[in-house]
Design a protein around this motif. Structure first.
Motif, PDB file in Angstrom:
ATOM      1  N   TYR A  45      83.744  78.278 107.178  1.00  0.00           N
ATOM      2  CA  TYR A  45      84.946  78.406 106.500  1.00  0.00           C
ATOM      3  C   TYR A  45      85.049  79.489 105.493  1.00  0.00           C
ATOM      4  O   TYR A  45      84.016  79.178 104.645  1.00  0.00           O
ATOM      5  N   GLY A  46      85.850  80.420 105.344  1.00  0.00           N
ATOM      6  CA  GLY A  46      85.846  81.662 104.396  1.00  0.00           C
ATOM      7  C   GLY A  46      86.959  81.646 103.627  1.00  0.00           C
ATOM      8  O   GLY A  46      87.674  80.280 103.153  1.00  0.00           O
ATOM      9  N   GLY A  47      86.973  82.659 102.697  1.00  0.00           N
ATOM     10  CA  GLY A  47      88.154  82.506 101.428  1.00  0.00           C
ATOM     11  C   GLY A  47      89.260  83.676 102.214  1.00  0.00           C
ATOM     12  O   GLY A  47      88.985  84.711 102.406  1.00  0.00           O
ATOM     13  N   TYR A  48      90.492  83.234 102.031  1.00  0.00           N
ATOM     14  CA  TYR A  48      91.472  83.938 102.575  1.00  0.00           C
ATOM     15  C   TYR A  48      92.377  84.662 101.453  1.00  0.00           C
ATOM     16  O   TYR A  48      92.500  83.940 100.237  1.00  0.00           O
ATOM     17  N   SER A  49      92.773  85.971 101.424  1.00  0.00           N
ATOM     18  CA  SER A  49      93.311  86.846 100.587  1.00  0.00           C
ATOM     19  C   SER A  49      94.235  87.656 101.318  1.00  0.00           C
ATOM     20  O   SER A  49      94.380  87.743 102.318  1.00  0.00           O
ATOM     21  N   GLY A  50      94.692  88.552 100.236  1.00  0.00           N
ATOM     22  CA  GLY A  50      95.577  89.754 100.841  1.00  0.00           C
ATOM     23  C   GLY A  50      97.018  89.188 100.929  1.00  0.00           C
ATOM     24  O   GLY A  50      97.318  87.828 100.124  1.00  0.00           O
ATOM     25  N   PRO A  51      97.957  90.095 101.332  1.00  0.00           N
ATOM     26  CA  PRO A  51      99.549  89.876 101.226  1.00  0.00           C
ATOM     27  C   PRO A  51     100.013  88.199 101.618  1.00  0.00           C
ATOM     28  O   PRO A  51     100.682  87.572 100.950  1.00  0.00           O
ATOM     29  N   ALA A  52      99.184  87.542 102.693  1.00  0.00           N
ATOM     30  CA  ALA A  52      99.470  86.186 103.091  1.00  0.00           C
ATOM     31  C   ALA A  52      99.260  85.212 102.032  1.00  0.00           C
ATOM     32  O   ALA A  52     100.298  84.103 102.157  1.00  0.00           O
ATOM     33  N   VAL A  53      98.646  85.458 101.117  1.00  0.00           N
ATOM     34  CA  VAL A  53      98.405  84.260 100.096  1.00  0.00           C
ATOM     35  C   VAL A  53      99.344  84.509  98.739  1.00  0.00           C
ATOM     36  O   VAL A  53      99.261  83.586  97.920  1.00  0.00           O
ATOM     37  N   LYS A  54     100.112  85.442  98.767  1.00  0.00           N
ATOM     38  CA  LYS A  54     100.853  86.060  97.465  1.00  0.00           C
ATOM     39  C   LYS A  54     101.840  84.396  97.244  1.00  0.00           C
ATOM     40  O   LYS A  54     101.957  84.252  96.298  1.00  0.00           O
ATOM     41  N   PRO A  55     102.281  83.904  98.506  1.00  0.00           N
ATOM     42  CA  PRO A  55     103.508  82.859  98.170  1.00  0.00           C
ATOM     43  C   PRO A  55     102.672  81.611  97.560  1.00  0.00           C
ATOM     44  O   PRO A  55     103.169  80.922  96.663  1.00  0.00           O
ATOM     45  N   ILE A  56     101.134  81.544  98.022  1.00  0.00           N
ATOM     46  CA  ILE A  56     100.458  80.253  97.350  1.00  0.00           C
ATOM     47  C   ILE A  56     100.146  80.714  95.793  1.00  0.00           C
ATOM     48  O   ILE A  56     100.172  79.750  95.064  1.00  0.00           O
ATOM     49  N   GLY A  57      99.694  81.826  95.611  1.00  0.00           N
ATOM     50  CA  GLY A  57      99.430  82.282  94.248  1.00  0.00           C
ATOM     51  C   GLY A  57     100.529  82.242  93.294  1.00  0.00           C
ATOM     52  O   GLY A  57     100.557  81.553  92.105  1.00  0.00           O
ATOM     53  N   LEU A  58     101.855  82.548  93.873  1.00  0.00           N
ATOM     54  CA  LEU A  58     102.945  82.649  92.944  1.00  0.00           C
ATOM     55  C   LEU A  58     103.380  81.328  92.707  1.00  0.00           C
ATOM     56  O   LEU A  58     103.878  80.866  91.573  1.00  0.00           O
ATOM     57  N   ARG A  59     103.126  80.342  93.774  1.00  0.00           N
ATOM     58  CA  ARG A  59     103.503  78.638  93.470  1.00  0.00           C
ATOM     59  C   ARG A  59     102.644  78.302  92.300  1.00  0.00           C
ATOM     60  O   ARG A  59     102.884  77.568  91.205  1.00  0.00           O
TER      61      ARG A  59
ATOM     62  N   ALA B 146      89.707  76.294  77.497  1.00  0.00           N
ATOM     63  CA  ALA B 146      90.048  77.660  77.926  1.00  0.00           C
ATOM     64  C   ALA B 146      90.832  78.239  77.202  1.00  0.00           C
ATOM     65  O   ALA B 146      91.970  77.473  76.830  1.00  0.00           O
ATOM     66  N   ASP B 147      90.954  79.423  76.888  1.00  0.00           N
ATOM     67  CA  ASP B 147      91.991  80.240  76.395  1.00  0.00           C
ATOM     68  C   ASP B 147      93.093  80.925  77.215  1.00  0.00           C
ATOM     69  O   ASP B 147      94.149  81.201  77.045  1.00  0.00           O
ATOM     70  N   ILE B 148      92.535  81.237  78.477  1.00  0.00           N
ATOM     71  CA  ILE B 148      93.246  81.851  79.603  1.00  0.00           C
ATOM     72  C   ILE B 148      92.964  81.274  80.812  1.00  0.00           C
ATOM     73  O   ILE B 148      91.727  80.638  81.079  1.00  0.00           O
ATOM     74  N   LEU B 149      93.809  81.028  81.955  1.00  0.00           N
ATOM     75  CA  LEU B 149      93.550  80.611  83.093  1.00  0.00           C
ATOM     76  C   LEU B 149      93.765  81.676  84.160  1.00  0.00           C
ATOM     77  O   LEU B 149      94.737  82.508  83.727  1.00  0.00           O
ATOM     78  N   ALA B 150      92.999  81.907  85.233  1.00  0.00           N
ATOM     79  CA  ALA B 150      93.384  82.871  86.088  1.00  0.00           C
ATOM     80  C   ALA B 150      93.390  82.165  87.661  1.00  0.00           C
ATOM     81  O   ALA B 150      92.667  81.291  87.912  1.00  0.00           O
ATOM     82  N   ALA B 151      94.469  82.520  88.146  1.00  0.00           N
ATOM     83  CA  ALA B 151      94.736  81.787  89.565  1.00  0.00           C
ATOM     84  C   ALA B 151      95.393  82.753  90.369  1.00  0.00           C
ATOM     85  O   ALA B 151      96.412  83.504  90.001  1.00  0.00           O
ATOM     86  N   ILE B 152      94.950  83.005  91.725  1.00  0.00           N
ATOM     87  CA  ILE B 152      94.259  82.033  92.538  1.00  0.00           C
ATOM     88  C   ILE B 152      92.784  82.673  92.981  1.00  0.00           C
ATOM     89  O   ILE B 152      92.946  83.901  93.151  1.00  0.00           O
ATOM     90  N   ASN B 153      91.910  82.038  93.185  1.00  0.00           N
ATOM     91  CA  ASN B 153      90.753  82.661  93.807  1.00  0.00           C
ATOM     92  C   ASN B 153      91.256  82.396  95.444  1.00  0.00           C
ATOM     93  O   ASN B 153      92.114  82.040  95.619  1.00  0.00           O
ATOM     94  N   THR B 154      90.380  82.613  96.552  1.00  0.00           N
ATOM     95  CA  THR B 154      90.703  82.673  97.824  1.00  0.00           C
ATOM     96  C   THR B 154      90.950  81.252  98.487  1.00  0.00           C
ATOM     97  O   THR B 154      90.623  80.172  97.985  1.00  0.00           O
ATOM     98  N   VAL B 155      91.958  81.178  99.253  1.00  0.00           N
ATOM     99  CA  VAL B 155      92.169  79.949 100.025  1.00  0.00           C
ATOM    100  C   VAL B 155      91.299  79.775 101.058  1.00  0.00           C
ATOM    101  O   VAL B 155      91.130  80.791 102.100  1.00  0.00           O
ATOM    102  N   GLN B 156      90.742  78.472 101.364  1.00  0.00           N
ATOM    103  CA  GLN B 156      89.690  78.348 102.322  1.00  0.00           C
ATOM    104  C   GLN B 156      90.470  78.413 103.915  1.00  0.00           C
ATOM    105  O   GLN B 156      91.630  77.744 104.020  1.00  0.00           O
ATOM    106  N   CYS B 157      89.868  79.061 104.609  1.00  0.00           N
ATOM    107  CA  CYS B 157      90.403  79.410 106.028  1.00  0.00           C
ATOM    108  C   CYS B 157      89.239  79.383 106.934  1.00  0.00           C
ATOM    109  O   CYS B 157      88.369  79.507 106.791  1.00  0.00           O
ATOM    110  N   LEU B 158      89.685  79.606 108.399  1.00  0.00           N
ATOM    111  CA  LEU B 158      89.125  79.884 109.532  1.00  0.00           C
ATOM    112  C   LEU B 158      90.164  80.920 110.108  1.00  0.00           C
ATOM    113  O   LEU B 158      90.964  80.688 110.627  1.00  0.00           O
TER     114      LEU B 158
END
Ligand code: FMN
Length: 406
Positions: free
Chosen positions: A232-246, A200-212
């Motif tokens: 169980y679905g994929g969680y996105s939007g403002p709430a996942v930013k801290p996980i993406g940043l980490r 891989a030349d580049i990585l992309a992160a994150i996809n959605t966080v599994q949630c209910l």
């Protein structure tokens, strides 16, 4: 030409982008027409909705979204159980060729997924490259339904499988190869390293966080309820930013490849934070679904203003600036201690929120005396809870004078 155009030029590996903002895959990139519209608004690039071989059946359910909103109805978190692109390979090869002819300066990434057979991935990647895609992104990170078929996050959670698949596709594509990672792992680094080892030349992160997302307490149906049931679905939007940043910062600290930051970006400030945490560029999905692709204009203008104010020559100069300040907990300073002070006492409405919180969740250091907040420094432990919850911003954390340590 807007003044900020040259200030926002961004380096993503060997690629130069007009700005760091890419429209990411999801409903906003489900058609060539939407991508065209976004390019006219100023997005530097886009990732197509994940393209699959025509033999792979994609049938969406309805409804497939659920939203968690704040008191002001603003979006906090978003769940989707949407599947991949329902459009044919022929549709996408045609659209990719047409988009590149019309917008040669934009970075157009084809996201792909196929059955667990690497040959299918190779064939699809080759077709997208031949159509003119600037890069190929492997979706090994979709958290719903695809794992039941042995792909998506089911692949992306196993370093060995990620390495093998990346290597197989690397063998047939010359354009940059991107692997989009799932956050649904205990440790991101083994998977990220495997993708890099695979080519891989580049990585992309994150996809959605599994949630209910929730349960409807009237019907006791999980949300989003599809004829009474959910998954169980994929969680996105403002709430996942801290996980993406980490995750982005972990990759940027350890691996020698550029990473694109994704997850909860809705304002230029979010993008600036991702870049400071090591991202070379950022991708946005949920915020565009909620507020439209036109948000890129404010994002570009806001980021340009910030860079100018900070005397930074561009996003590249901001990249990774926060990384030297992220480290082990044991390495954090115990020398400087802070305590709460009522910095703006005139703003206090005597609501008592801080008093109760400090009594039941803190150190019993705050009281109201004649309707004024009073903080007992000898009791305050410097945790900062009160400063976060005061609705009027009365309380601030100040360095405790030397010799006044608790
Ligand atoms: C409705 C919806 C559909 C999505 N579809 C895809 C997809 O087809 N492939 C993929 O890799 N990611 C998909 N994603 C994930 C996004 O690309 C992105 O990684 C994630 O939503 C986090 O970014 P955000 O907070 O800006 O939305 C989808 C997200 C949403 C909300």
């Amino acid at each position: 030409m807007p003044v900020h155009d040259s200030l926002l030029k961004t380096t993503l590996g060997t690629v130069t982008l007009n700005n760091p903002f890419l429209l990411t895959l999801g409903p906003p990139t489900a058609s060539g027409e939407q991508i065209r519209h976004a390019f006219r608004l100023g997005w530097a690039g886009a990732v197509t909705k994940t393209i699959v071989p025509d033999s792979m059946e994609i049938e969406d359910v309805s409804p497939r979204f659920a939203a968690w909103k704040g008191k002001d109805a603003g979006l906090l978190g978003f769940e989707n159980i949407e599947l991949l692109s329902k459009r044919s390979v022929l549709y996408w090869t045609g659209e990719i060729a047409a988009l590149k002819a019309e917008f040669p300066d934009r970075f157009l990434i084809a996201s792909i997924m196929a059955s667990p057979d690497p040959e299918e991935w190779q064939e699809l990647a080759g077709a997208m490259q031949d159509a003119g895609a600037d890069a190929i992104e492997l979706n090994v990170s979709c958290p719903h339904e695809m794992p039941e078929r042995g792909v998506g996050a089911a692949l992306g959670q196993h370093p060995g499988l990620v390495r093998e698949l990346t290597r197989a596709v690397r063998g047939v594509v010359k354009v940059p190869l991107i692997v989009k990672l799932t956050p649904n792992v205990t440790d991101i680094l083994p998977v990220a390293e495997a993708a890099v080892e695979g080519g891989a030349d580049i990585l992309a992160a994150i996809n959605t966080v599994q949630c209910l997302m929730g349960i409807d307490l009237e019907t006791l149906e999980p949300l989003p309820s599809v004829a009474g049931s959910s998954t169980y679905g994929g969680y996105s939007g403002p709430a996942v930013k801290p996980i993406g940043l980490r995750i982005v910062s972990q990759i940027a600290r350890e691996l020698p490849v550029p990473v694109m930051g994704i997850g909860g970006i809705s304002r230029w400030q979010d993008a600036a934070e991702y870049i400071a945490a090591g991202a070379s560029a950022v991708q946005v999905c949920t915020a565009v679904m909620w507020d439209g692709a036109g948000i890129v204009r404010d994002m570009n203008a806001g980021l340009a203003g910030y860079l100018a104010e900070k005397h930074l020559a561009g996003p590249d100069a901001l990249r990774g600036r926060a990384l030297p300040h992220i480290g082990a907990h044991a390495a954090l300073s115990r020398e400087i201690s802070r305590c709460a002070v009522a910095e703006f006492p005139d703003k206090c409405t005597s609501c008592g929120h801080c008093v109760v919180a400090c009594r039941d969740g803190g150190y019993h250091a705050i009281s109201l005396v004649e309707r004024q907040v009073v903080i007992d420094r000898s009791r305050c432990d410097g945790c900062s809870l009160c400063s976060h919850l005061c609705p009027e911003g009365v309380i601030a954390m100040q360095v405790r004078p030397q010799g006044n340590r608790r």
